[in-house]
Design an enzyme around this catalytic site. Structure first.
Site, PDB file in Angstrom:
ATOM      1  N   GLU A 309       0.840  -1.203   0.000  1.00  0.00           N
ATOM      2  CA  GLU A 309       0.000   0.000   0.000  1.00  0.00           C
ATOM      3  C   GLU A 309       0.870   1.246   0.000  1.00  0.00           C
ATOM      4  O   GLU A 309       0.610   2.214  -0.712  1.00  0.00           O
ATOM      5  CB  GLU A 309      -0.928   0.005   1.227  1.00  0.00           C
ATOM      6  N   HIS A 436       4.103   7.445   9.938  1.00  0.00           N
ATOM      7  CA  HIS A 436       5.250   7.119   9.080  1.00  0.00           C
ATOM      8  C   HIS A 436       6.594   7.353   9.778  1.00  0.00           C
ATOM      9  O   HIS A 436       7.586   7.692   9.132  1.00  0.00           O
ATOM     10  CB  HIS A 436       5.181   7.890   7.748  1.00  0.00           C
TER      11      HIS A 436
HETATM   12 ZN   LIG Z   1      -1.876   3.061   5.770  1.00  0.00          ZN
END
Ligand SMILES: [Zn+2]
Length: 506
Positions: A309, A436
């Protein structure tokens, strides 16, 4: 011990064959029909936490402490999901293999400017390289070969962000003979970006890093004023061809022509273990799959655990593109769960009816949104809308006309005052401060949000696995790219909730 029990077993077998009705009753155990209440009751924060702890352990078992595709942490995730699902004996489980290129490790070993260690970020897919040389500013925004001066050969290109993508700048700098590229931001602060996966027709990438606007413009000014600025750039990356897998589990039971599909993604970015993004969705969906196996259903359910993804919806795109047309038509709806335990959460629902963001999903998307709104209302919670901006795995499903929905608790966006009033938490702080990043681990999860969204998944699965009554029929003649603009009512508030799962490219 052994002997005695085998005698008893022998006696039981003899009795069973003598009385077949007794034996039949013993084996024909029927499961109760699934209900929303029962399935929700099976979702506990203890199990959600335990599942995400396993994913963190997979990431932390190797030195890069990540679950990026191709890493040991990601492969362990895939095989664990497969085993967990197979053990239920309720699903047809398969691994769907696909290939891509990924930067599986990378770091800046040194960035020293005029003898001072200086902070910088690695641009994804940067080449490895070491050089000590002067910084040479590039003309304009470095989007044309003519912007790169001849004196650049063997030196370090200093390039402003803007207009064209980072990858082109890296290639053009390399083509002009530069040994490394330093791209500075065109707004305050630094940034994380990607050159995009190679190969690229214009040429090869060189060692490429990003710095803040303040540093970059400061260097340009000094150099323009006649100074020489020497820098050392030392970058090491590993870019590999990666073989990875989607994990697919479809109920053996239920009507296979009126199927619910749902999914989340199994991979993280290189920077961290990805426990909220999207360990939370992965485990939330897995827990519902486990719970569902205790019940009878009317409609089949496919659980999709997508890989890649973070590299651009690779797994979900591969799945949808390789689905035979008749099986695409069998999917009545798709639900996506990508980040459902953000520490400073909102309860966001994909804007299927287009009322908030002007993008309407295929018929049925509005019903999915309204179903989830009712769920949060019944739970006594507020909710907001999140846009179909194509930045998670629902995108490929929308593209082929499958109505989509799902929930999301937020990424790097700052919480507004209004949201702090609606959901608690801190205004002016990111919904997920560890988005992230290396700190997206177990400690980053909000368990209240996790449990509630886990129960939302359970509620939707139980409801649609029971009946599609009142849900629009699939329009299977719908063209690709069926998502269409929808006139937004002026009075409706616009809650912008993009999930930037894809790193910036320019
Ligand atoms: Zn994600």
């Amino acid at each position: 011990m052994t002997m005695k029990s085998s005698i008893v077993l022998g006696a039981l077998v003899a009795a069973a064959s003598a009385t077949p009705t007794l034996r039949r009753r013993q084996y024909n155990t029927t499961k109760p029909v699934v209900t929303s209440e029962a399935l929700q009751a099976d979702i506990s924060r203890e199990n959600l936490l335990a599942g995400t702890q396993i994913l963190e352990d997979f990431a932390y078992a190797s030195p890069n402490r990540t679950r990026i595709i191709g890493s040991p942490g990601h492969n362990d995730t895939i095989y664990w999901l497969k085993e967990e699902l197979e053990a239920l004996d309720y699903y047809d489980v398969s691994l769907q293999n696909f290939f891509t290129v990924a930067m599986v490790s990378g770091q800046i070993n040194t960035f020293v400017v005029n003898g001072v260690n200086t902070s910088a970020d690695l641009l994804e897919y940067s080449a490895s390289g070491t050089v000590t040389a002067p910084l040479v500013p590039v003309a304009n925004l470095g989007c044309n070969a003519t912007d790169y001066p001849a004196e650049l050969a063997g030196k370090i290109a200093l390039i402003s962000r803007g207009s064209c993508d980072f990858g082109l700048k890296s290639v053009l700098a390399g083509n002009a003979g530069a040994a490394a590229a330093v791209i500075y931001n065109n707004a305050a602060g630094g940034f994380n970006g990607t050159l995009s996966a190679p190969p690229r027709p214009e040429g090869e990438y060189i060692a490429s890093i990003s710095i803040t606007q303040e540093l970059g413009t400061g260097y340009v000014e000094a150099i323009t004023g006649g100074a020489t600025i020497n820098a050392t750039v030392d970058v090491a990356t590993v870019i590999s061809n990666v073989s990875t897998y989607n994990v697919l589990a479809t109920t053996k039971g239920g009507d296979q022509h009126n199927k619910l599909a749902l999914g989340g993604h199994t991979d993280s970015v290189l920077a961290g273990p990805g426990i909220n993004d999207d360990g939370s969705g992965t485990v939330g969906i897995l827990e519902v799959a486990k719970a569902l196996s205790k019940y009878e259903i009317n409609n089949a359910v496919t659980f999709g655990f997508w890989a890649g993804e973070e590299e651009g919806l690779l797994g979900s795109t591969y799945y949808v593109e390789n689905l035979p047309a008749n099986e695409t038509a069998d999917i009545r709806a798709y639900l996506n769960f990508d980040m459902i335990a953000s520490p400073n959460y909102v309860h966001a629902i994909y804007d299927g009816d287009g009322s908030a963001f002007n993008l309407t999903g295929p018929p049925g998307s509005a019903e999915l949104e309204s179903f989830l709104e009712d769920f949060f209302t019944s739970a006594g919670e507020n909710f907001t809308a999140t846009a179909f901006d194509g930045r998670s795995d629902y995108g490929p499903f929308l593209d082929v006309g499958i109505p989509s929905g799902g929930t999301f608790t937020g990424a790097e966006e700052l919480k507004t005052e209004e949201e702090a009033e609606m959901f608690g938490g801190e205004a002016g702080v990111a919904l997920d401060v560890c988005y992230h990043s290396a700190c997206d681990n177990i400690d980053n999860l909000n368990l209240d949000a996790f449990e509630l969204h886990g129960k939302a998944i359970a509620s939707a699965v139980a409801t649609y696995a029971t009946s599609w009554e009142g849900f629009p029929a699939r329009n299977t003649t719908v063209a690709r790219r069926s998502i269409k603009p929808h006139a937004r009512k002026a009075s409706q508030p616009r809650h912008y909730r993009s999930k930037r799962s894809l790193p910036s490219r320019k």
